[in-house]
Design a protein around this motif. Structure first.
Motif, PDB file in Angstrom:
ATOM      1  N   VAL A   1      53.700 -41.247 -60.704  1.00 56.30           N
ATOM      2  CA  VAL A   1      54.010 -41.684 -58.920  1.00 56.30           C
ATOM      3  C   VAL A   1      53.075 -41.587 -58.306  1.00 56.30           C
ATOM      4  CG1 VAL A   1      55.365 -39.645 -58.146  1.00 56.30           C
ATOM      5  CG2 VAL A   1      56.001 -41.909 -57.014  1.00 56.30           C
ATOM      6  N   GLY A   2      53.004 -42.573 -57.015  1.00 56.06           N
ATOM      7  CA  GLY A   2      52.105 -43.005 -56.194  1.00 56.06           C
ATOM      8  C   GLY A   2      52.648 -41.797 -55.027  1.00 56.06           C
ATOM      9  N   ALA A   3      52.019 -41.675 -54.088  1.00 54.14           N
ATOM     10  CA  ALA A   3      52.316 -40.925 -52.812  1.00 54.14           C
ATOM     11  C   ALA A   3      53.549 -41.884 -52.073  1.00 54.14           C
ATOM     12  CB  ALA A   3      50.771 -40.895 -51.549  1.00 54.14           C
ATOM     13  N   ASP A   4      53.520 -43.321 -51.837  1.00 49.67           N
ATOM     14  CA  ASP A   4      54.452 -43.748 -51.228  1.00 49.67           C
ATOM     15  C   ASP A   4      55.677 -43.958 -51.970  1.00 49.67           C
ATOM     16  OD1 ASP A   4      54.034 -45.191 -53.615  1.00 49.67           O
ATOM     17  OD2 ASP A   4      53.357 -47.836 -52.535  1.00 49.67           O
ATOM     18  N   GLY A   5      55.477 -43.041 -53.571  1.00 48.51           N
ATOM     19  CA  GLY A   5      57.283 -43.021 -54.204  1.00 48.51           C
ATOM     20  C   GLY A   5      57.143 -44.305 -55.098  1.00 48.51           C
ATOM     21  N   GLN A   6      56.300 -45.183 -55.114  1.00 49.24           N
ATOM     22  CA  GLN A   6      55.836 -46.211 -56.529  1.00 49.24           C
ATOM     23  C   GLN A   6      56.267 -45.300 -57.825  1.00 49.24           C
ATOM     24  OE1 GLN A   6      57.150 -49.547 -56.115  1.00 49.24           O
ATOM     25  NE2 GLN A   6      56.999 -49.854 -57.986  1.00 49.24           N
ATOM     26  N   PRO A   7      57.013 -45.792 -58.773  1.00 50.12           N
ATOM     27  CA  PRO A   7      56.127 -44.703 -60.088  1.00 50.12           C
ATOM     28  C   PRO A   7      55.476 -46.648 -60.480  1.00 50.12           C
ATOM     29  CG  PRO A   7      58.231 -46.975 -59.564  1.00 50.12           C
ATOM     30  CD  PRO A   7      58.117 -46.469 -58.665  1.00 50.12           C
ATOM     31  N   SER A   8      54.437 -45.900 -61.130  1.00 44.25           N
ATOM     32  CA  SER A   8      53.318 -46.294 -62.566  1.00 44.25           C
ATOM     33  C   SER A   8      53.181 -46.211 -64.044  1.00 44.25           C
ATOM     34  CB  SER A   8      52.082 -46.883 -61.440  1.00 44.25           C
ATOM     35  OG  SER A   8      50.814 -47.114 -62.172  1.00 44.25           O
ATOM     36  N   ALA A   9      53.345 -46.904 -64.797  1.00 42.60           N
ATOM     37  CA  ALA A   9      53.307 -46.778 -66.179  1.00 42.60           C
ATOM     38  C   ALA A   9      52.456 -47.485 -67.087  1.00 42.60           C
ATOM     39  CB  ALA A   9      54.955 -46.670 -67.093  1.00 42.60           C
ATOM     40  N   ARG A  10      51.478 -46.975 -67.981  1.00 43.78           N
ATOM     41  CA  ARG A  10      51.401 -47.883 -68.709  1.00 43.78           C
ATOM     42  C   ARG A  10      50.469 -47.337 -69.875  1.00 43.78           C
ATOM     43  NH1 ARG A  10      50.373 -44.328 -65.228  1.00 43.78           N
ATOM     44  NH2 ARG A  10      49.262 -45.510 -63.550  1.00 43.78           N
ATOM     45  N   MET A  11      50.182 -47.365 -70.667  1.00 48.20           N
ATOM     46  CA  MET A  11      49.810 -46.479 -71.812  1.00 48.20           C
ATOM     47  C   MET A  11      48.676 -46.472 -72.099  1.00 48.20           C
ATOM     48  SD  MET A  11      52.889 -48.461 -73.840  1.00 48.20           S
ATOM     49  CE  MET A  11      52.360 -47.492 -75.068  1.00 48.20           C
ATOM     50  N   VAL A  12      48.652 -44.931 -72.734  1.00 49.71           N
ATOM     51  CA  VAL A  12      47.300 -44.617 -73.145  1.00 49.71           C
ATOM     52  C   VAL A  12      47.658 -43.680 -74.636  1.00 49.71           C
ATOM     53  CG1 VAL A  12      47.199 -43.586 -70.656  1.00 49.71           C
ATOM     54  CG2 VAL A  12      48.239 -42.241 -72.452  1.00 49.71           C
ATOM     55  N   LEU A  13      46.941 -43.066 -74.699  1.00 52.07           N
ATOM     56  CA  LEU A  13      46.263 -42.485 -76.507  1.00 52.07           C
ATOM     57  C   LEU A  13      46.308 -41.170 -75.995  1.00 52.07           C
ATOM     58  CD1 LEU A  13      43.749 -44.633 -77.857  1.00 52.07           C
ATOM     59  CD2 LEU A  13      46.897 -45.223 -77.982  1.00 52.07           C
ATOM     60  N   MET A  14      47.295 -40.383 -77.000  1.00 53.41           N
ATOM     61  CA  MET A  14      47.822 -39.078 -76.937  1.00 53.41           C
ATOM     62  C   MET A  14      45.956 -38.809 -78.234  1.00 53.41           C
ATOM     63  SD  MET A  14      50.518 -36.110 -78.922  1.00 53.41           S
ATOM     64  CE  MET A  14      49.291 -36.630 -80.327  1.00 53.41           C
ATOM     65  N   LYS A  15      45.321 -37.763 -77.164  1.00 50.33           N
ATOM     66  CA  LYS A  15      44.587 -37.327 -77.916  1.00 50.33           C
ATOM     67  C   LYS A  15      44.120 -35.749 -78.041  1.00 50.33           C
ATOM     68  CE  LYS A  15      42.151 -41.543 -78.244  1.00 50.33           C
ATOM     69  NZ  LYS A  15      42.001 -42.156 -79.387  1.00 50.33           N
ATOM     70  N   GLY A  16      45.232 -34.752 -78.237  1.00 48.56           N
ATOM     71  CA  GLY A  16      45.488 -33.755 -78.470  1.00 48.56           C
ATOM     72  C   GLY A  16      47.078 -33.193 -78.391  1.00 48.56           C
ATOM     73  N   HIS A  17      47.786 -32.357 -79.178  1.00 47.88           N
ATOM     74  CA  HIS A  17      49.199 -32.077 -78.928  1.00 47.88           C
ATOM     75  C   HIS A  17      49.395 -30.258 -79.704  1.00 47.88           C
ATOM     76  CE1 HIS A  17      52.991 -30.943 -80.610  1.00 47.88           C
ATOM     77  NE2 HIS A  17      53.464 -30.458 -78.947  1.00 47.88           N
ATOM     78  N   ASP A  18      49.301 -29.688 -78.636  1.00 42.78           N
ATOM     79  CA  ASP A  18      49.349 -27.975 -79.353  1.00 42.78           C
ATOM     80  C   ASP A  18      50.711 -27.537 -78.460  1.00 42.78           C
ATOM     81  OD1 ASP A  18      48.400 -27.380 -76.948  1.00 42.78           O
ATOM     82  OD2 ASP A  18      46.430 -26.967 -78.152  1.00 42.78           O
ATOM     83  N   ALA A  19      51.081 -26.318 -78.981  1.00 42.46           N
ATOM     84  CA  ALA A  19      51.751 -25.798 -78.195  1.00 42.46           C
ATOM     85  C   ALA A  19      51.715 -25.811 -76.365  1.00 42.46           C
ATOM     86  CB  ALA A  19      52.211 -23.994 -78.044  1.00 42.46           C
ATOM     87  N   ARG A  20      50.912 -25.993 -75.715  1.00 42.45           N
ATOM     88  CA  ARG A  20      50.238 -26.514 -74.579  1.00 42.45           C
ATOM     89  C   ARG A  20      50.208 -27.775 -74.114  1.00 42.45           C
ATOM     90  NH1 ARG A  20      44.041 -25.479 -74.366  1.00 42.45           N
ATOM     91  NH2 ARG A  20      44.285 -26.696 -76.268  1.00 42.45           N
ATOM     92  N   GLY A  21      50.946 -28.362 -74.893  1.00 43.47           N
ATOM     93  CA  GLY A  21      51.012 -29.757 -73.935  1.00 43.47           C
ATOM     94  C   GLY A  21      50.636 -31.290 -75.326  1.00 43.47           C
ATOM     95  N   PHE A  22      50.515 -32.063 -74.420  1.00 40.46           N
ATOM     96  CA  PHE A  22      50.087 -33.288 -74.958  1.00 40.46           C
ATOM     97  C   PHE A  22      48.899 -34.065 -74.038  1.00 40.46           C
ATOM     98  CE2 PHE A  22      54.609 -32.825 -75.641  1.00 40.46           C
ATOM     99  CZ  PHE A  22      54.897 -33.489 -76.980  1.00 40.46           C
ATOM    100  N   VAL A  23      47.536 -34.194 -74.498  1.00 40.93           N
ATOM    101  CA  VAL A  23      46.898 -34.343 -73.970  1.00 40.93           C
ATOM    102  C   VAL A  23      46.150 -35.773 -73.797  1.00 40.93           C
ATOM    103  CG1 VAL A  23      43.872 -33.810 -72.960  1.00 40.93           C
ATOM    104  CG2 VAL A  23      45.761 -32.169 -74.409  1.00 40.93           C
ATOM    105  N   PHE A  24      45.924 -36.709 -73.101  1.00 41.66           N
ATOM    106  CA  PHE A  24      45.288 -37.725 -73.357  1.00 41.66           C
ATOM    107  C   PHE A  24      44.150 -37.374 -71.937  1.00 41.66           C
ATOM    108  CE2 PHE A  24      47.578 -37.530 -69.124  1.00 41.66           C
ATOM    109  CZ  PHE A  24      47.228 -38.214 -68.124  1.00 41.66           C
TER     110      PHE A  24
END
Length: 197
Positions: A37-60
């Motif tokens: 979400v931007g400073a103006d409150g406008q949401p924004s979405a796009r596709m990315v690739l997950m490059k890692g996952h473990d108990a700490r979270g999801f990485v891109f």
């Protein structure tokens, strides 16, 4: 009507679902929608690739001068969505975002193909581009600059980790009687519940 698995660890359940997606999805089972979400409150979405996952979270990874990076700097929270159409499943993730450590980013960058490495140097991601030829010329300049040597990680390029506070596993069921399992962070562990479809 249900064949719920008994796994109560969302990280383990995610890995199980991901393995099944990797076996069945025709293209990019690690593709995920990233919503910011931007400073103006406008949401924004796009596709990315997950490059890692473990108990700490999801990485891109991304250019840290891009639109998404600016939005994450202002509001360091994000939502992720995996949609595995062949399995009729979705996984929704929400939580705070932190920057991946430099050594971890260096290691991932070194594993990328050379053209992808050069592209990270050549691209002013999310900024206006007058013509495709301009970008191609910049790419050629970077290829010449690093010819014969390793391509280092650009200082403006790195990783982000979404540390989940909520993970929802959505499974399609007949007659729209879907199954939704919600895991919510509770201290160092998780609480689990169901949601109506």
């Amino acid at each position: 009507m249900t064949d719920r698995q008994t796994v109560t660890d969302p990280d383990a359940l995610f890995e199980t679902w991901l393995a099944e997606a990797q076996a069945s999805e025709p293209n990019d089972p690690v593709a995920m929608t990233l919503a910011t979400v931007g400073a103006d409150g406008q949401p924004s979405a796009r596709m990315v690739l997950m490059k890692g996952h473990d108990a700490r979270g999801f990485v891109f990874y991304s250019n840290q001068q891009s639109r998404k990076a600016g939005e994450l700097a202002g509001t360091p929270r994000a939502a992720l969505l995996f949609h595995w159409k062949s399995l009729r499943r979705q996984v929704r993730i929400e939580g705070p975002v932190s920057i991946v450590a430099a050594d971890e980013a260096d290691a991932y960058f070194a594993s990328r193909g050379r053209d992808s490495q050069l592209g990270a140097w050549a691209s002013d991601q999310s900024r206006p581009l007058d013509a495709r030829e301009t970008f191609e010329a910049r790419f050629d300049e970077m290829a010449a600059r690093f010819e014969g040597g390793a391509v280092p990680r650009p200082p403006h390029w790195g990783g982000y980790r979404v540390n989940p506070e909520r993970i929802e596993f959505w499974q399609d069921r007949a007659h729209r009687l879907h199954e939704r399992r919600l895991f919510t962070r509770d201290g160092d562990g998780w609480t689990e519940g169901l949601l109506y479809p």
